[in-house]
Design an enzyme around this catalytic site. Structure first.
Site, PDB file in Angstrom:
ATOM      1  N   CYS A 172      29.194  42.561  40.400  1.00  0.00           N
ATOM      2  CA  CYS A 172      30.090  42.084  41.462  1.00  0.00           C
ATOM      3  C   CYS A 172      29.682  42.560  42.853  1.00  0.00           C
ATOM      4  CB  CYS A 172      31.526  42.518  41.157  1.00  0.00           C
ATOM      5  SG  CYS A 172      32.164  41.856  39.599  1.00  0.00           S
ATOM      6  N   SER A 187      36.090  37.245  43.069  1.00  0.00           N
ATOM      7  CA  SER A 187      37.280  37.934  42.589  1.00  0.00           C
ATOM      8  C   SER A 187      37.158  39.424  42.859  1.00  0.00           C
ATOM      9  CB  SER A 187      37.470  37.696  41.086  1.00  0.00           C
ATOM     10  OG  SER A 187      37.672  36.322  40.831  1.00  0.00           O
ATOM     11  N   ASP A 242      39.671  34.383  30.456  1.00  0.00           N
ATOM     12  CA  ASP A 242      39.662  34.347  31.919  1.00  0.00           C
ATOM     13  C   ASP A 242      41.049  33.910  32.373  1.00  0.00           C
ATOM     14  OD1 ASP A 242      39.244  33.972  34.651  1.00  0.00           O
ATOM     15  OD2 ASP A 242      37.226  33.151  34.375  1.00  0.00           O
ATOM     16  N   GLN A 298      26.605  40.755  43.968  1.00  0.00           N
ATOM     17  CA  GLN A 298      26.951  39.350  44.184  1.00  0.00           C
ATOM     18  C   GLN A 298      27.637  39.164  45.531  1.00  0.00           C
ATOM     19  OE1 GLN A 298      29.309  37.589  41.100  1.00  0.00           O
ATOM     20  NE2 GLN A 298      27.528  36.954  39.928  1.00  0.00           N
ATOM     21  N   CYS A 314      36.901  43.242  42.870  1.00  0.00           N
ATOM     22  CA  CYS A 314      36.383  44.174  41.860  1.00  0.00           C
ATOM     23  C   CYS A 314      36.233  45.533  42.530  1.00  0.00           C
ATOM     24  CB  CYS A 314      35.049  43.688  41.298  1.00  0.00           C
ATOM     25  SG  CYS A 314      34.333  44.817  40.062  1.00  0.00           S
ATOM     26  N   GLU A 340      41.725  40.875  40.169  1.00  0.00           N
ATOM     27  CA  GLU A 340      40.888  41.898  39.544  1.00  0.00           C
ATOM     28  C   GLU A 340      40.793  41.702  38.031  1.00  0.00           C
ATOM     29  OE1 GLU A 340      38.628  45.430  39.811  1.00  0.00           O
ATOM     30  OE2 GLU A 340      40.050  45.177  41.446  1.00  0.00           O
ATOM     31  N   GLY A 341      39.603  41.955  37.504  1.00  0.00           N
ATOM     32  CA  GLY A 341      39.428  41.907  36.057  1.00  0.00           C
ATOM     33  C   GLY A 341      39.667  40.537  35.461  1.00  0.00           C
ATOM     34  N   ARG A 342      39.188  39.482  36.140  1.00  0.00           N
ATOM     35  CA  ARG A 342      39.437  38.101  35.713  1.00  0.00           C
ATOM     36  C   ARG A 342      40.933  37.824  35.567  1.00  0.00           C
ATOM     37  NH1 ARG A 342      35.217  38.375  31.367  1.00  0.00           N
ATOM     38  NH2 ARG A 342      33.236  38.008  32.385  1.00  0.00           N
ATOM     39  N   LEU A 344      33.540  31.926  45.769  1.00  0.00           N
ATOM     40  CA  LEU A 344      34.791  32.470  45.263  1.00  0.00           C
ATOM     41  C   LEU A 344      34.470  33.828  44.652  1.00  0.00           C
ATOM     42  CD1 LEU A 344      35.529  29.500  45.650  1.00  0.00           C
ATOM     43  CD2 LEU A 344      36.734  29.575  43.461  1.00  0.00           C
ATOM     44  N   ARG A 373      42.166  34.003  35.542  1.00  0.00           N
ATOM     45  CA  ARG A 373      42.236  33.724  36.975  1.00  0.00           C
ATOM     46  C   ARG A 373      42.795  32.335  37.260  1.00  0.00           C
ATOM     47  NH1 ARG A 373      36.123  35.261  38.480  1.00  0.00           N
ATOM     48  NH2 ARG A 373      35.855  34.247  36.445  1.00  0.00           N
TER      49      ARG A 373
END
Length: 349
Positions: free
Chosen positions: A222, A207, A281, A225, A209, A247-249, A205, A283
């Site tokens: 990020c 997110s 967070d 990763q 960035c 974006e940005g959690r 997963l 998300r």
């Protein structure tokens, strides 16, 4: 009856600086409005200011229990000196060092707490500061309910929009699948690598960035990763990378950059988010669960150091048969960021 389209219309209105109504509250967004619009919205100059508990705590307006839920609503009395400029300084913690606040400020009982909490949630969805002038009466460009906002974020509304073969650097046999909701502005993406082998796929997963994935930012991990995940999935023979538009959690690009500015003032990533008034967070991993469900994959091996991702998937019916650690070296710019993830948000190896 809910109408998720109303939330999309309200988001557009907020970004234009127009007032919206949620249930019993008319709300003027501080970030995008101006003094003229404030005067039209509140000619009597009595509308209080709605902030989050995380922001209110920095102004000594929320007790520790309230501040433990940073995206909870707090209402601030409209003192005579709270004009538009003062309200902007109240809303944006980036201005704290440059703008001496007059004060004192006084928290007052909330008007329509559920509607107030929904307003802060809508600001987050819109990628804006969670701060409003509030009236019980008053005109609004768009009216919506709390249920409309809930429906707008409902992961069940996600569907597959398109798919195609997409050879990528680490996997020439990849397929890309795009997902979207009827009213959502952005699409989530899955990259399927390899072929099913009768075993649960290795899933990552990731997110979105922009700064790390596209611009090579060294403030986070990020980009590396993402690259390492694609290599690991390809090496496993079968897996899926979910690229989530969170974006940005989950607070959006602009608010993430605001958090970066606060980090430059000495706050870590957790405190920067909460000072802005957002959850640590924000998300929604239910989106990832829905994507996997649509792809027919309800049992996965998850490539992550974040137990929250495991819990988020399993809460939505996806079985994580194995958590696979995802280790990358630090650099001088992200050492503190990674230590904060380990020490304050429970990341593990």
């Amino acid at each position: 009856m809910t109408d998720a389209r109303q939330a999309a219309r309200a988001i557009d209105a907020l970004r234009r600086g127009w007032p919206v109504r949620i249930g019993g509250l008319a709300l003027l967004p501080i970030e995008t409005a101006d003094p003229v619009r404030l005067n039209t919205f509140d000619p009597a100059e009595q509308a209080p200011v709605l902030l989050s508990a995380g922001r209110a705590e920095t102004l000594k307006l929320a007790n520790q229990r309230e501040a433990a839920v940073p995206d909870a609503p707090v209402l601030v009395d409209r003192a005579p000196w709270v004009d538009f400029a003062a309200a902007t300084a109240l809303a944006d913690p980036q201005l704290d060092l440059a703008t001496p606040l007059k004060g004192p400020f006084r928290a007052i009982p909330l008007l329509h707490p559920e509607d107030a909490a929904a307003a802060l949630r809508l600001a987050r969805i819109a990628g804006m500061l969670p701060a409003f002038f509030v009236r019980e009466d008053g005109d609004a460009e768009v009216s919506l309910s709390v249920a409309d906002i809930d429906a707008h974020e409902d992961a069940v509304r996600l569907t597959i929009a398109a798919r195609a073969r997409l050879p990528v650097a680490h996997a020439e046999d990849a397929e890309i699948v795009a997902f979207r909701t009827p009213e959502g502005a952005g699409e989530h993406v899955a990259l399927l690598i390899g072929m099913p082998q009768g075993q649960p796929p290795l899933v990552r997963l990731h997110s979105e960035c922009l700064t790390g994935d596209a611009l090579g930012s060294l403030k986070c991990d990020c980009g590396p990763q993402l690259d390492a995940a694609l290599k690991a999935i390809a090496a496993s023979g079968w897996g899926i990378l979910l690229y989530l538009r969170q974006e940005g959690r989950g607070i959006g690009l602009v608010n993430k950059l605001r958090a970066y500015a606060l980090q430059d003032q000495g706050f870590d990533t957790v405190d920067a988010n909460t000072r802005l008034g957002f959850a640590i967070d924000a998300r929604d991993f239910g989106v990832a669960a829905r994507m996997l469900d649509l792809l027919g994959q309800r049992n996965v091996r998850l490539l992550t150091n974040n137990p929250g991702k495991v819990a988020g998937l399993e809460a939505r019916g996806i079985t994580v048969t194995e958590r696979v650690p995802h280790f990358l070296p630090t650099n001088p710019h992200n050492e503190r960021y990674l230590a904060t993830k380990r020490d304050r948000t429970g990341h593990q190896l």
